[in-house]
Design a protein around this motif. Structure first.
Motif, PDB file in Angstrom:
ATOM      1  N   SER A 126      -5.069  11.224 -11.649  1.00  0.00           N
ATOM      2  CA  SER A 126      -4.407  12.418 -11.124  1.00  0.00           C
ATOM      3  C   SER A 126      -4.227  13.499 -12.183  1.00  0.00           C
ATOM      4  O   SER A 126      -4.008  14.665 -11.852  1.00  0.00           O
ATOM      5  CB  SER A 126      -3.042  12.050 -10.533  1.00  0.00           C
ATOM      6  N   ALA A 127      -4.312  13.120 -13.475  1.00  0.00           N
ATOM      7  CA  ALA A 127      -4.212  14.110 -14.547  1.00  0.00           C
ATOM      8  C   ALA A 127      -5.431  15.019 -14.589  1.00  0.00           C
ATOM      9  O   ALA A 127      -5.354  16.136 -15.111  1.00  0.00           O
ATOM     10  CB  ALA A 127      -4.055  13.400 -15.891  1.00  0.00           C
ATOM     11  N   PHE A 128      -6.556  14.553 -14.008  1.00  0.00           N
ATOM     12  CA  PHE A 128      -7.809  15.289 -14.117  1.00  0.00           C
ATOM     13  C   PHE A 128      -8.367  15.753 -12.782  1.00  0.00           C
ATOM     14  O   PHE A 128      -9.396  16.427 -12.756  1.00  0.00           O
ATOM     15  CB  PHE A 128      -8.862  14.407 -14.796  1.00  0.00           C
ATOM     16  N   LEU A 129      -7.730  15.385 -11.689  1.00  0.00           N
ATOM     17  CA  LEU A 129      -8.268  15.690 -10.368  1.00  0.00           C
ATOM     18  C   LEU A 129      -7.298  16.561  -9.560  1.00  0.00           C
ATOM     19  O   LEU A 129      -6.074  16.443  -9.722  1.00  0.00           O
ATOM     20  CB  LEU A 129      -8.530  14.394  -9.600  1.00  0.00           C
ATOM     21  N   PRO A 130      -7.815  17.386  -8.669  1.00  0.00           N
ATOM     22  CA  PRO A 130      -6.947  18.211  -7.829  1.00  0.00           C
ATOM     23  C   PRO A 130      -6.382  17.445  -6.640  1.00  0.00           C
ATOM     24  O   PRO A 130      -5.634  18.002  -5.845  1.00  0.00           O
ATOM     25  CB  PRO A 130      -7.897  19.315  -7.351  1.00  0.00           C
ATOM     26  N   GLY A 131      -6.707  16.185  -6.539  1.00  0.00           N
ATOM     27  CA  GLY A 131      -6.327  15.358  -5.398  1.00  0.00           C
ATOM     28  C   GLY A 131      -7.549  14.598  -4.938  1.00  0.00           C
ATOM     29  O   GLY A 131      -8.562  14.541  -5.627  1.00  0.00           O
ATOM     30  N   GLY A 132      -7.456  13.973  -3.770  1.00  0.00           N
ATOM     31  CA  GLY A 132      -8.610  13.312  -3.195  1.00  0.00           C
ATOM     32  C   GLY A 132      -8.752  11.856  -3.588  1.00  0.00           C
ATOM     33  O   GLY A 132      -7.908  11.261  -4.256  1.00  0.00           O
ATOM     34  N   LEU A 133      -9.877  11.289  -3.187  1.00  0.00           N
ATOM     35  CA  LEU A 133     -10.097   9.850  -3.280  1.00  0.00           C
ATOM     36  C   LEU A 133     -10.339   9.391  -4.717  1.00  0.00           C
ATOM     37  O   LEU A 133     -11.096  10.011  -5.462  1.00  0.00           O
ATOM     38  CB  LEU A 133     -11.303   9.475  -2.410  1.00  0.00           C
ATOM     39  N   VAL A 134      -9.695   8.299  -5.080  1.00  0.00           N
ATOM     40  CA  VAL A 134      -9.922   7.640  -6.367  1.00  0.00           C
ATOM     41  C   VAL A 134     -10.737   6.362  -6.187  1.00  0.00           C
ATOM     42  O   VAL A 134     -11.661   6.084  -6.948  1.00  0.00           O
ATOM     43  CB  VAL A 134      -8.588   7.326  -7.072  1.00  0.00           C
ATOM     44  N   ALA A 135     -10.423   5.577  -5.170  1.00  0.00           N
ATOM     45  CA  ALA A 135     -11.154   4.337  -4.909  1.00  0.00           C
ATOM     46  C   ALA A 135     -10.818   3.836  -3.516  1.00  0.00           C
ATOM     47  O   ALA A 135      -9.778   4.186  -2.941  1.00  0.00           O
ATOM     48  CB  ALA A 135     -10.801   3.275  -5.943  1.00  0.00           C
ATOM     49  N   THR A 136     -11.702   3.007  -2.985  1.00  0.00           N
ATOM     50  CA  THR A 136     -11.408   2.258  -1.766  1.00  0.00           C
ATOM     51  C   THR A 136     -11.424   0.771  -2.109  1.00  0.00           C
ATOM     52  O   THR A 136     -11.997   0.360  -3.133  1.00  0.00           O
ATOM     53  CB  THR A 136     -12.441   2.536  -0.664  1.00  0.00           C
ATOM     54  N   TYR A 137     -10.796  -0.026  -1.272  1.00  0.00           N
ATOM     55  CA  TYR A 137     -10.801  -1.463  -1.488  1.00  0.00           C
ATOM     56  C   TYR A 137     -10.497  -2.168  -0.178  1.00  0.00           C
ATOM     57  O   TYR A 137     -10.024  -1.554   0.786  1.00  0.00           O
ATOM     58  CB  TYR A 137      -9.794  -1.872  -2.558  1.00  0.00           C
ATOM     59  N   ASP A 138     -10.822  -3.438  -0.143  1.00  0.00           N
ATOM     60  CA  ASP A 138     -10.521  -4.235   1.041  1.00  0.00           C
ATOM     61  C   ASP A 138      -9.641  -5.409   0.648  1.00  0.00           C
ATOM     62  O   ASP A 138      -9.755  -5.943  -0.464  1.00  0.00           O
ATOM     63  CB  ASP A 138     -11.815  -4.753   1.689  1.00  0.00           C
ATOM     64  N   VAL A 139      -8.760  -5.776   1.546  1.00  0.00           N
ATOM     65  CA  VAL A 139      -7.927  -6.961   1.378  1.00  0.00           C
ATOM     66  C   VAL A 139      -8.056  -7.780   2.648  1.00  0.00           C
ATOM     67  O   VAL A 139      -7.646  -7.334   3.720  1.00  0.00           O
ATOM     68  CB  VAL A 139      -6.454  -6.597   1.114  1.00  0.00           C
TER      69      VAL A 139
END
Length: 399
Positions: A272-285
Motif C-alpha cells: 500500500s506504500a507504493f500503490l494507489p489501491g487495487g489488488l495485491v493478491a488472490t488466494y483460496d482456502v
C-alpha cells in the motif's frame, strides 16, 4: 539483522532443525538465504484489505474446520495418543507426514508461543550478529544498540570464542545462535571473547529484544534503500513511513533479499506504500476464492526497484509479485524461493499446534508462486544493488 523465518520448507526437514533456524535467523543475516522459513496465517475475507491484517495472525486462535479431513485426522491422532499416554505431538507429526502436506509442521505449546513472539518482532537473546570467518572462527559482525552485548562493551569484529564453555570456533552458525538464545529472558550466559591479543570472559543476561526487520539508508543523494528482512508486526507501516520520509524525487530500492516471509497483512500494508489501491493478491482456502487489496493513497509515482534472491519467500514473494504484475516496480536479482501456499493453525490435544496447508496464493495476474517463484525482470547474481541503481537512473530516480 535477519528477521525470524516464518514459512516452512517442504516436509523432510524436521521440526527441531526448523525451530533452531526460526530463531537463529533473528540474529544471523548470513543465514537468511539458507533459512527454514515459517508461514503466513489466517486469511482475511474478500476485500477486507489491510485493516484486517490481524486476521492473518496465527495468534488469533485455532481453527476447528470439521470439513478439513487432514486437520481432523491430525487432531484425532493427537487425541488418541494422549489418551493412550503417548506423545500427542509425535503422533500428530506422523499424521501430517502421511497427509503429504509438504509445508505442514507440528509445534508444542512453548515452541508456538516463541513463534508468536517472533511474529511480533521480538526474540530472546543478547543482541549479537555473528558469522563464520574464513579461518573457521566465529566473529561478531554487528551488535544491537542498547542490548545486553552492547552494554557489556562487545564490539563488531570481536572473536566469539565460547558460550558457557562450549567452543564456538568451527561450529555451524545456527548452533552458535541457538546457544546464544538460550531458554528465557533473564538467564545468564558466559561469553568467551577475543580482541587482538586480549581474551576475556563476559557474563551477560539475555533479554527480549526487537528484531529490527526494517532498515533504511541512503545509497546516494537520490537513492534510498529500504531493506525488509521479515514481515513481522509493524513492518508494513515502517515501510510506509520510510517512503513518506524519502527526499522528493528520490528513487527507492526495496531490498527483499533473504526475506523469509511472515505476516501477510504486513506485506499488504507495505504494498500500500507504493500503490494507489487495487489488488495485491488472490488466494483460496478450501476452494473458496478470496482477495487482498491495497488500502490506497500510496506513492505510485516514485521510481521503484525491488531486489530479490532465492531467499525471498512467501509474503515477500506476494509483495514482489504484486509490484511486478501491476507494473509498479522493476525487479532485479535471482529467482525467488517459490513458497505460495496458505497455512492455518489447528489446536491439538496437549496444547500443541499443527500448521497445515489449506490453499495457495496467486499474483494479480494469476500466477501461482508455489514451487515456481518469481523470475526478476532483470536476472543478475553479481552486484544486484549496483544493477538496481542503474535501473533507477533509467527510471529517473537518480541524477
Amino acid at each position: 539483522m535477519s528477521g525470524p523465518d516464518l514459512c516452512p520448507r517442504p516436509r523432510g526437514v524436521r521440526r527441531g532443525a526448523a525451530l533452531t533456524l526460526v530463531f537463529a535467523s533473528v540474529l544471523l543475516t548470513a543465514a537468511a538465504t539458507n533459512c527454514l522459513p515459517r508461514t503466513e496465517q489466517h486469511p482475511v475475507p474478500l476485500a477486507a484489505g489491510p485493516a484486517a491484517a490481524a486476521a492473518l495472525d496465527p495468534r488469533e486462535g485455532h481453527t476447528t474446520r470439521g470439513g478439513d479431513r487432514t486437520a481432523e485426522d491430525v487432531r484425532r491422532a493427537a487425541a488418541d495418543a494422549e489418551a493412550d499416554g503417548k506423545s500427542a505431538s509425535r503422533a500428530a507429526e506422523e499424521a501430517v507426514g502421511r497427509s503429504g502436506d509438504r509445508w505442514g509442521a507440528v509445534y508444542d505449546k512453548a515452541e508456538y508461543e516463541q513463534y508468536a513472539d517472533a511474529l511480533d518482532g521480538r526474540y530472546t537473546g543478547v543482541g549479537l550478529w555473528v558469522a563464520r570467518a574464513a579461518d573457521g572462527r566465529t566473529q561478531v559482525t554487528r551488535v544491537q544498540a542498547g542490548g545486553p552485548a552492547d552494554r557489556a562493551g562487545i564490539e563488531p569484529g570481536d572473536h566469539l570464542r565460547s558460550i558457557d564453555g562450549w567452543s564456538a570456533d568451527g561450529q555451524p552458525v545456527t548452533e552458535v545462535v541457538a546457544r546464544l538464545r538460550g531458554d528465557a529472558a533473564g538467564s545468564r550466559v558466559a561469553l568467551g571473547l577475543g580482541r587482538g591479543s586480549r581474551t576475556w570472559t563476559q557474563t551477560v543476561d539475555r533479554a527480549v529484544l526487537d528484531t529490527e526487520d526494517v532498515s533504511v539508508r541512503n545509497l546516494s543523494a537520490q537513492v534510498v534503500m529500504i531493506k525488509v528482512t521479515a514481515f513481522t508486526k509493524g513492518t508494513g507501516e515502517q515501510v510506509r513511513s520510510a517512503v513518506r520520509r524519502a527526499p522528493k524525487g528520490a528513487g527507492i530500492v526495496l531490498d527483499l533479499r533473504g526475506n523469509s516471509g511472515g505476516l501477510v497483512g504486513e506485506a499488504v500494508t507495505a504494498a500500500s506504500a507504493f500503490l494507489p489501491g487495487g489488488l495485491v493478491a488472490t488466494y483460496d482456502v478450501h476452494g473458496a476464492q478470496r482477495a487482498l487489496y491495497a488500502s490506497g493513497g500510496g506513492d505510485a509515482a516514485r521510481p521503484l526497484v525491488v531486489v530479490v534472491d532465492g531467499g525471498t519467500m512467501s509474503a515477500a514473494e506476494l509483495l514482489t509479485g504484486a509490484l511486478q504484475d501491476r507494473g509498479r516496480a522493476v525487479t532485479v536479482g535471482s529467482r525467488t524461493f517459490g513458497k505460495g501456499s496458505v497455512q492455518m493453525p489447528t489446536g491439538l490435544a496437549g496444547g500443541s499446534v499443527a500448521e497445515l496447508t489449506v490453499g495457495h496464493y496467486r499474483t494479480p495476474a494469476g500466477h501461482g508462486l508455489d514451487g515456481r517463484g518469481i523470475t526478476p525482470d532483470l536476472p543478475v547474481t553479481d552486484h544486484p544493488l549496483e544493477h538496481a541503481e542503474t535501473v533507477l537512473s533509467g527510471l529517473g530516480g537518480t541524477s
